[in-house]
Design an enzyme around this catalytic site. Sequence first.
Site, short mmCIF file in Angstrom:
data_model
loop_
_atom_site.label_atom_id
_atom_site.label_comp_id
_atom_site.label_asym_id
_atom_site.label_seq_id
_atom_site.Cartn_x
_atom_site.Cartn_y
_atom_site.Cartn_z
N ASP A 71 0.72 0.20 -11.04
CA ASP A 71 0.55 1.64 -11.28
C ASP A 71 0.80 2.45 -10.00
OD1 ASP A 71 -0.50 3.68 -13.20
OD2 ASP A 71 -2.04 3.92 -11.66
N HIS A 74 3.03 5.62 -22.34
CA HIS A 74 1.77 6.29 -22.72
C HIS A 74 1.58 7.62 -22.01
CE1 HIS A 74 1.15 4.30 -18.97
NE2 HIS A 74 0.03 4.98 -18.79
N ASP A 75 2.49 7.99 -21.11
CA ASP A 75 2.39 9.27 -20.40
C ASP A 75 3.45 10.26 -20.87
OD1 ASP A 75 0.37 8.26 -18.73
OD2 ASP A 75 1.83 7.50 -17.28
C1 GLC Z 1 0.06 6.26 -13.91
C2 GLC Z 1 -0.36 5.94 -15.32
C3 GLC Z 1 -1.12 7.10 -15.87
C4 GLC Z 1 -2.34 7.31 -15.01
C5 GLC Z 1 -1.96 7.48 -13.54
C6 GLC Z 1 -3.16 7.35 -12.65
O1 GLC Z 1 0.97 7.31 -13.86
O2 GLC Z 1 0.75 5.60 -16.09
O3 GLC Z 1 -1.49 6.92 -17.22
O4 GLC Z 1 -3.04 8.45 -15.44
O5 GLC Z 1 -1.05 6.50 -13.13
O6 GLC Z 1 -3.61 6.03 -12.62
#
Ligand code: GLC
Length: 566
Positions: free
Chosen positions: A202, A325-326
């Site tokens: 991530d 998911h984003d």
């Molecule tokens: C990444 C993940 C996202 C999360 C962020 C902080 O972008 O895909 O869902 O909110 O990191 O961890």
Amino acid sequence: MTNLHNEWWRKATIYQIYPKSFCDIGGKGTGDIQGIISKLDYLHALGIDAIWLTPIYCSPMIDNGYDISDYYNINPDFGCMADFDQLLLTAHQKGIRIILDIVVNHTSTEHQWFQSAIADKNSPYRDYYIWQDPKNGREPNNWQSKFGGNAWKFDQKSGQYYLHLFAEQQADLNWENPKVRAEVENIISFWAEKGVDGFRLDVINLISKQPSFPEDESDGRKFYTDGPRAHEYLQRLSESVFNKYGSVTVGEMSSTSLAHCQQYSATDATELSMVFNFHHLKTDYKNGDKWTNAPLDLLQLKQIFNYWQQGMYNKGWSALFWCNHDQPRIVSRFGDDKKYRVQSAKMLANALHMMQGTPYIYQGEEIAMTNPHYQSISQYRDLESINMHRIMLEEGKTEQQVMAILANKSRDNSRTPMQWNKKDQAGFSDVQPWITVASNYPEINVEDALLDQNSVFYHYQRLLILRKQLDVICWGDYQDLCPEHEQLFCYQRTTPEQKLLCINNFSAEQVPYALPDSLCLENTRVIIANYNSPEQVDRNGQVVNSLASKAITLRPFESLVLLEAV
Ligand code: GLC
């Protein structure tokens, strides 16, 4: 020297599961690991090689698991370690690998390290996080949180601020501290020892901050994106963990550059296997701002793909994706989620799956799930969306304007429950789910898709097979055939033996197109298309997969992939 042709993931397709919204067996309204196990045969039928699971560790779920409070245990909402072991074993028996999400730019503020760090300035864990004194009675600098507002949170007790590039409940770890790096190695090794096949890292290009924390004329991102020691940290992880276990790794790279990505995913395996970047998904932003509604800029989209496809060729490796998911659902975003839903979903699939890299399918993409078109803020769950709703209202937008933006841009667009069938709650759960099911589930669901040979599902299935069969998809070079065309996206992939043309109409209009002069029609066949047209079926009902002429007219969202044996 690594033999690239031996690396399984270069011909693989990976399926992303957002466990909270995938399948609820426990009857809690949230998905769980047993739910995933129950759907492995379905995923096997789709033909995927691996599953990437978004975080399943203990978490207060402020950011749905991206705020981890214990890296070594499973969040009871999803099940227990025995469930996870069963998932790993069952998936492996079906030839499906498991990739876990590793969130080590930050931890939850409920993690015991942070709890100790905030309770006592002299705690051995204080230096696990990034603390700074106030500057002129204010935040140490003007860096902005990616979820809105300043990125520093004041701690009354110690009189210092801690950094959080995301929510204030997600405190950034201090990677300058070797103990933090050792903890990260231990965490990843723990899961690799269990037999996990790989890791999605991530926001991994944010781990190294400019140590003087300078003030910025903008939001500060240039001082922590692809930071001074990012490559060094990844090289060490690769040496000590990834290469040791043979893990496949994919780094999520926020606002990154080609040069950095070439290095992160270099073919000598010194850092990561492959990288996600997001530039192609910023082509419907107005002036670089996500929280706007703007149409897709197709020329820009093509330019970005061209730049990355050519730039990564023989140097690095891309993770290919439209959805996660984003991100909002691609068919609602760059396609047409009403009249041409099926055609445009298949077209978008072709446009992406014929490129070089490893494609990712996000749950529901394979049945062309759409954005839910929520009407009220009470339906949203995502903290970023709720923050931005407040901020945009404060900035003077009307409720109606804000709702229209969220309906297109919110991360919740992709987080609605997976649509399995026509039953209540789309077969996702027996109870009211944590987030409202999209109302179109009676028409868009897995059960129906499996019964229809022309469904988007079977189109994806075929794309996955083609990737395995055709070397040109995996290894060919990339050339944009009509960079200036306002409606078409056509590109060519070439190896010494094969040439592949991917011809896509991104509009709802009929568009004429002349295939390149160099193409030899006699040696060319259509290998996948998205219209079952009379032209492709001859009088005897036989499918004709050759083209009669180089002058073609593409129907709305039509897509053809042609293969020429050279
Ligand atoms: C990444 C993940 C996202 C999360 C962020 C902080 O972008 O895909 O869902 O909110 O990191 O961890």
